[in-house]
Design a protein around this motif. Structure first.
Motif, PDB file in Angstrom:
ATOM      1  N   ARG A 143       2.945   1.320  -0.604  1.00  0.00           N
ATOM      2  CA  ARG A 143       2.528   1.730   0.683  1.00  0.00           C
ATOM      3  C   ARG A 143       1.331   2.657   0.616  1.00  0.00           C
ATOM      4  O   ARG A 143       0.577   2.373   2.092  1.00  0.00           O
ATOM      5  N   GLN A 144       0.354   3.166  -0.055  1.00  0.00           N
ATOM      6  CA  GLN A 144      -0.885   3.173  -0.500  1.00  0.00           C
ATOM      7  C   GLN A 144      -1.595   2.705   0.516  1.00  0.00           C
ATOM      8  O   GLN A 144      -2.874   2.659   1.145  1.00  0.00           O
ATOM      9  N   ASP A 199      -8.292   7.698  -0.275  1.00  0.00           N
ATOM     10  CA  ASP A 199      -7.805   6.838   0.704  1.00  0.00           C
ATOM     11  C   ASP A 199      -8.953   5.968   2.065  1.00  0.00           C
ATOM     12  O   ASP A 199      -8.890   5.336   3.236  1.00  0.00           O
ATOM     13  N   ARG A 211      -1.298   2.020   3.943  1.00  0.00           N
ATOM     14  CA  ARG A 211      -1.976   2.486   4.700  1.00  0.00           C
ATOM     15  C   ARG A 211      -3.749   2.409   4.572  1.00  0.00           C
ATOM     16  O   ARG A 211      -3.746   2.589   6.169  1.00  0.00           O
ATOM     17  N   HIS A 219      -3.846  -0.421   7.353  1.00  0.00           N
ATOM     18  CA  HIS A 219      -4.199   0.000   8.607  1.00  0.00           C
ATOM     19  C   HIS A 219      -5.250   1.078   9.107  1.00  0.00           C
ATOM     20  O   HIS A 219      -5.194   0.884  10.483  1.00  0.00           O
ATOM     21  N   SER A 220      -5.670   1.448   8.176  1.00  0.00           N
ATOM     22  CA  SER A 220      -6.790   2.334   9.015  1.00  0.00           C
ATOM     23  C   SER A 220      -7.601   1.614   9.768  1.00  0.00           C
ATOM     24  O   SER A 220      -7.963   0.104  10.338  1.00  0.00           O
TER      25      SER A 220
END
Length: 391
Positions: free
Chosen positions: A305-306, A284, A309, A312-313
């Motif tokens: 979805r990983q 991540d 996500r 969106h970091s």
């Protein structure tokens, strides 16, 4: 304009061989040929672009020319703006100033003879050119965002500043992708001009279900990549132009040595980075640097979805540019995710168009500054200089 634009295009065509010889000082022959045709396409689209955006007449425009895509950038930031600016002043990158000046010396005299706008290019120090920028209505900056901040500090509050940065431009290889097709697509994008382009993808996300089929194909294909003189039309990977790109690649490969599948060697003296494949497990917190070299970096994912996500970091939202989605329906069908513009079943080089806004919405990838307000969005100078400024 009815006569001027065709005249400029004709000049480019008549000097195509000479321009190609100049461009291959800093680009592979394949990339140089592509650049000539992209430049012609941008010129052909200029009348449509200006009619659509109706830019106001600018007094003076200053532009920092990037160190790659010299002809294409000269057309985008010099020739086309000269159609609605009294004067365009260009500072070539010190790294490639002789080649940039050669492009200018080929095209500027015919442009003047055709009645086009005045384009002035001369090597100068950063300080000298910033003094020029302070007297301009608009400035185009291409380079590191932090350096763009230094440029902004020298401008009046009402001056228009466009900063073109870069982003990682990830490619997603989803479970419905065709392994052979996506391997060709990925290598076309990653190895463009030996990887020395801001549109090259710095990371490839591969779905776990396809990893065992895609990775061997990528490794085998990289083994067959022709490495040699950049002037040879058959060469895909040549010595890199920038010494710091070589040392940065060497450092990155050394730090991630255990993930190397193919290649990994760097000859610093010859500026040569071997076509290399690395494969990382999902992380991540991993955010790739701009590799600017023929390094294919893949990362395995299980769930789309990983990726959403990750996009969106804070880091990726700041530098969001393009996201190429191949065979992953969960990420397709939307115009963007976070600040990244979605290229559905296409790569960045397929969607880039010199007559349309470029990039994504990450402020470090590209931003416009006007009256003290900074907005990250796809950029096109004629649109930002339009009679009705974009909201």
């Amino acid at each position: 304009m009815e006569e001027l634009v065709p005249g400029i295009a004709d000049t480019l065509l008549r000097h195509q061989s000479e321009l190609h010889s100049v461009l291959t000082q800093v680009a592979t022959a394949r990339a140089a040929t592509d650049e000539v045709f992209r430049s012609l396409r941008a010129l052909a689209g200029a009348p449509w672009e200006l009619e659509r955006n109706a830019p106001r007449r600018l007094g003076r425009l200053a532009a920092f020319l990037p160190s790659n895509n010299l002809l294409y950038s000269y057309v985008l930031f010099g020739v086309i703006p000269s159609l609605y600016a009294e004067e365009v002043r260009i500072r070539p990158s010190a790294r490639v100033a002789p080649a940039a000046m050669a492009v200018h010396e080929i095209l500027a005299p015919p442009l003047r003879a055709l009645g086009g706008g005045r384009i002035v290019m001369a090597p100068s120090s950063q300080r000298e050119f910033l003094a020029e920028c302070a007297r301009c209505d608009a400035v185009v900056f291409t380079g590191r965002p932090d350096n763009g901040e230094a440029v902004a500090a020298h401008l009046s509050r009402d001056a228009l500043l466009l900063t073109f940065g870069s982003g990682p431009n990830p490619v997603v290889i989803g479970p419905e992708a065709d392994p052979d097709a996506v391997c060709r697509t990925v290598l076309d994008a990653r190895l463009y001009n030996s990887g020395q382009d801001c549109l090259c993808p710095d990371i490839i996300f591969v779905h776990r279900s396809l990893a065992r089929r895609v990775l061997p194909r990528l490794a085998d294909a990289l083994g067959g990549v022709r490495v040699g003189d950049r002037r040879d039309p058959g060469t895909r990977v040549a010595p890199l132009v920038y010494p710091d790109a070589v040392t940065d690649a060497a450092g990155f490969l050394a730090r991630h040595h255990e993930f190397t599948i193919r290649g990994g060697r760097v000859d610093v003296a010859r500026h040569l980075v071997e076509p290399t494949l690395l494969h990382l497990p999902w992380q991540d917190a991993f955010h790739p640097p701009e590799l600017f070299s023929p390094i294919v970096l893949t990362m395995e994912y299980d769930d789309p979805r990983q990726i959403a996500r990750w996009l969106h970091s804070a880091e990726e939202s700041a530098r969001g540019m393009y996201l190429s989605v191949l065979g992953e329906p969960a990420l397709a069908g939307v115009p963007r995710i976070a600040t990244s513009v979605i290229c559905d079943e296409r790569i960045t080089f397929d969607v880039e168009d010199g007559n349309r806004p470029f990039g994504g919405y990450g402020p470090r990838a590209g931003s416009v500054r006007r009256n003290g307000k900074i907005t990250g969005r796809p950029l096109l100078l004629s649109a930002e200089a339009g009679a009705r400024p974009r909201p």
